[in-house]
Design an enzyme around this catalytic site. Structure first.
Site, PDB file in Angstrom:
ATOM      1  CG  ASP A   1      62.469  59.875  17.837  1.00 30.53           C
ATOM      2  OD1 ASP A   1      62.825  59.738  19.016  1.00 30.53           O
ATOM      3  OD2 ASP A   1      62.421  60.983  17.263  1.00 30.53           O
TER       4      ASP A   1
ATOM      5  N   GLY B   1      69.728  75.540  36.212  1.00 31.04           N
ATOM      6  CA  GLY B   1      69.009  74.321  36.574  1.00 31.04           C
ATOM      7  C   GLY B   1      67.718  74.561  37.323  1.00 31.04           C
TER       8      GLY B   1
ATOM      9  N   GLY C   1      65.820  78.216  37.227  1.00 32.47           N
ATOM     10  CA  GLY C   1      64.947  79.200  36.598  1.00 32.47           C
ATOM     11  C   GLY C   1      65.618  80.540  36.417  1.00 32.47           C
TER      12      GLY C   1
ATOM     13  CG  LEU D   1      61.949  84.042  42.609  1.00 27.43           C
ATOM     14  CD1 LEU D   1      61.866  83.138  43.827  1.00 27.43           C
ATOM     15  CD2 LEU D   1      63.375  84.065  42.085  1.00 27.43           C
ATOM     16  CB  VAL D   2      60.012  82.726  35.845  1.00 24.29           C
ATOM     17  CG1 VAL D   2      59.363  81.768  34.852  1.00 24.29           C
ATOM     18  CG2 VAL D   2      59.242  84.035  35.912  1.00 24.29           C
ATOM     19  N   GLY D   3      60.383  79.651  37.581  1.00 25.04           N
ATOM     20  CA  GLY D   3      61.219  78.454  37.556  1.00 25.04           C
ATOM     21  C   GLY D   3      60.490  77.191  37.970  1.00 25.04           C
TER      22      GLY D   3
ATOM     23  CG  ASP E   1      65.746  59.005  16.012  1.00 23.99           C
ATOM     24  OD1 ASP E   1      65.620  58.417  17.094  1.00 23.99           O
ATOM     25  OD2 ASP E   1      65.192  60.084  15.752  1.00 23.99           O
TER      26      ASP E   1
END
Length: 699
Positions: free
Chosen positions: A405, A465, A467, A478-480, A592
């Protein structure tokens, strides 16, 4: 056609499972039988017009096995087995001491009194097993133990009361006691099979809130139907598989995909039962029945995989299948030769014939495999490798394919900042401290590592979806992702499979932060070492193809399957096994579990989920991937010791068989002296124990 699942207690080897299968398939109305020795389960399909469930159970119980009806009953059976073992030990110890160090004819009756309860109480399960094995024209460990111990006991009984001859009470008692202990330890480890399924069941929600006739009501999960509208609040577990018809949210799907980063979901997106709604209110239309939902399929796959594991014939059984008929044949030929051809008295011929069976009873057989396995398991634990039973050691050395995995196994399973462009980390972390999104947590950790002071943030807001945003010193930050901020900055990092977060101050882009799940230490070296050992290496992940192939290229894995669900991982294992590959699987997550259960050897990471650890046959306690290589090398060495021990357990006795048969009678003037038999027994015991202990020196 009806199908039943039964839990069977009392099987001592793979031969027992085959005996039950053959016995049932002879009955009219039985269509299909699969008995699994390791999980102690039987799946039986039958025609109810020709046979009923009660008759099936009676056939199994008549063969000497017990049908367990309720949870916890197996613990009671194991307690009873411990009592039987300690009784055997209490009686066998003085028999062994007297026989080997203080023997005199005056002790014959005492030895008889001490040995008889052992022969009856500990011997009965083996005699039953041998009877039903012979009935199905098979010879297994039960056959050899029964034949050798009963021959030793019966001959000793006649030598005590009717004829002059050597006694072998210690051989019969010690063999039964040591093999009972070995079988009991295996039963204890097998009793844990199925714990993983129980924990998977616990992941299912018990209830769900639904809209019915415009009202919000809470119902049991079993009452849910396709088409129902389920309501899920922030922080709650999504109870069913379905489609979002209203709302949007960040959803943690790690239990399905194995990926640490949550996923943004909106209207018309699919969601899975058992996953967690992080931050939004959702209305979900149920699209699958309870038995068809993804979590139910994972549980079903794990159950079926555990019950259909590739069967291995234990080495002792394999040796027994050849050794028993040969010894019996020599014994018969011996009697015929002395009585019919040479014309010697009946008692002389019978003594020679039984002596062959007695001397062929290898006392060391009882400890040959368990002793090597015990030292191997101990050595593994010493190195941080918990191996749950001898059957995993017997499979591990034969692996020619290993599936890894990705997230949490080859990688650390947590988002980490790897690159920063521009002077943007301080302002990004100032906003990130207000959320618990894994990407924001990674940014905050990096800022703390660099000892950056954070700004006060006003008007903070999450943009689902995309930021986050807020104001620092009057400037809008703005952070995204690129859905929020349009820019080509940092695109080269995305080619490496990294996630890029952009930072914008008012109308100006001030930087980018690359985040990725970093590789664990020594991954590349482990892959190289496995390839040198001739093992084919695969990586299977629920992550996207770009990330998977970027990581595969970095560590040297060319065979990659990406963007898969748990059932796809299990299908891949089955496909490889159908190609006659011996498959090992290494994983850490709930997703798993089907892959670990269906592989020949499932290896779980020590820091992984309880479900992965319960399902895997081996646990890497230190979470160190190098231990995969160590485990394989230890298995090869242990299996080599098992073969050596079985050879040593038989060799002295085989050398003594010609003496017992009277080959040297005319030359030496005796058939078999007690000292010869005793010496063979003691030497084989000492050599097996000593040879097993040499494994402790293995590095």
């Amino acid at each position: 056609m009806k199908r039943i699942n039964l839990k069977i207690y009392g099987m001592d080897c793979e031969g027992c499972a085959k005996v039950i299968e053959k016995g049932l398939l002879k009955e009219k109305g039985i269509i299909f039988v699969n008995v699994n020795f390791i999980s102690e389960k039987a799946i039986i399909e039958y025609d109810p017009s020709k046979i009923d469930e009660e008759k099936i159970k009676k056939i199994i119980e008549k063969a000497g096995y017990k049908i367990l009806k309720k949870e916890g009953e197996i613990k009671d059976e194991i307690k009873e087995d411990w009592k039987r073992f300690f009784l055997g030990l209490f009686l066998s110890l003085p028999v062994w001491i007297i026989s080997n160090f203080f023997y005199h004819e005056k002790f014959n009756f005492l030895l008889f009194l001490l040995s008889t309860p052992v022969q009856i109480i500990l011997g009965i399960p083996f005699y039953k097993g041998a009877y039903f094995a012979l009935k199905e024209k098979m010879a297994d460990l039960n056959t050899l133990v029964s034949l050798s111990t009963s021959s030793a006991y019966l001959y000793s009984f006649f030598a005590t009361f009717f004829i002059k001859g050597p006694l072998f009470y210690e051989a019969s008692s010690v063999v039964l006691t040591t093999i009972t202990l070995g079988m009991l330890l295996e039963k204890i480890s097998r009793a844990k099979v199925g714990e993983g399924v129980k924990k998977l069941m616990e992941l299912k929600s018990k209830t769900a809130r639904i809209l019915r006739d415009g009202n919000e009501i809470e119902i049991l999960l079993d009452e849910i139907k396709e088409g129902d509208i389920v309501l899920v609040k922030p922080g709650e577990k999504i109870p069913v598989d379905g489609k979002i018809i209203e709302g949007k949210a960040i959803i943690d799907e790690s239990m399905i995909t194995g990926e640490a980063l949550p996923i943004y979901k909106k209207e018309n997106d699919e969601v899975f039962g058992g996953t967690i709604n992080r931050d939004g209110f959702l209305k979900i239309e149920v699209t699958k029945s309870l038995k068809d939902m993804t979590l139910s399929q994972i549980i079903k796959l794990v159950e079926e995989a555990q019950n259909s594991k590739a069967k291995i014939q234990r080495l002792a059984d394999k040796v027994s299948s050849y050794f028993v008929p040969i010894v019996v044949l020599i014994s018969i030929i011996t009697f015929i030769f002395w009585y019919f051809i040479k014309g010697y008295p009946f008692l002389f011929a019978l003594t020679a014939s039984i002596s062959v069976l007695v001397i062929a009873c290898p006392c060391a057989l009882g400890i040959a495999t368990p002793m090597a396995v015990m030292v191997g398991l101990s050595k593994g634990l010493e190195n941080g490798i918990l191996i749950k039973g001898g059957e995993y050691l017997e499979r591990l050395h034969r692996l020619n394919t290993i599936i890894f995995d990705k997230t949490g196994t080859l990688t650390k399973g947590e988002a980490t900042v790897t690159d920063v462009i521009g002077n943007c980390l301080q302002v990004a972390a100032s906003l990130a401290k207000n959320t618990n999104h894994p990407l924001d947590v990674a940014i905050l950790k990096e800022a703390e590592k660099r000892n950056l002071n954070l700004y006060d943030v006003k008007d903070f807001e999450v943009i689902p979806g995309k930021g986050i945003k807020g104001k620092i010193n009057g400037k809008e930050i703005l952070v995204g992702n690129r859905r929020l901020i349009e820019s080509d900055l940092g695109k080269e990092f995305e080619e490496e499979g990294k996630t890029v977060i952009l930072v914008k101050e008012d109308d100006k882009i001030i930087g980018a932060i690359a985040i990725s799940d970093t590789l664990k230490e020594y991954v590349k070296e482990v892959i190289e070492e496995l390839k040198k050992m001739g093992i084919d290496v695969w990586m299977i992940t629920g992550d996207n193809k770009k990330t998977a192939y970027a990581i595969g290229k970095k560590i040297g894995i060319e065979k990659i399957l990406a963007e898969v669900l748990p059932q796809d991982k299990e299908k891949m294992v089955r496909k490889l096994k159908e190609e006659n590959k011996i498959v090992g699987a290494v994983g850490d997550g709930i997703n798993d579990a089907p892959m670990l259960a269906s592989s020949d050897v499932g290896i779980a990471m020590g820091a992984g989920t309880d479900i992965a650890k319960e399902t895997g046959g081996i646990i890497l306690v230190k979470n160190d991937l190098r231990d995969v290589v160590k485990a394989i090398k230890l298995s090869k060495k242990t299996f080599s010791k098992i073969k050596q021990n079985l050879f040593l357990a038989f060799i002295y006795n085989i050398l003594a068989i010609p003496v017992a048969a009277g080959v040297f009678y005319n030359w030496l003037g005796f058939l078999l002296r007690p000292e010869v038999a005793a010496l063979a027994m003691i030497l084989s015991d000492i050599s097996v124990v000593g040879n097993s202990l040499l494994l402790k020196r293995f590095k």
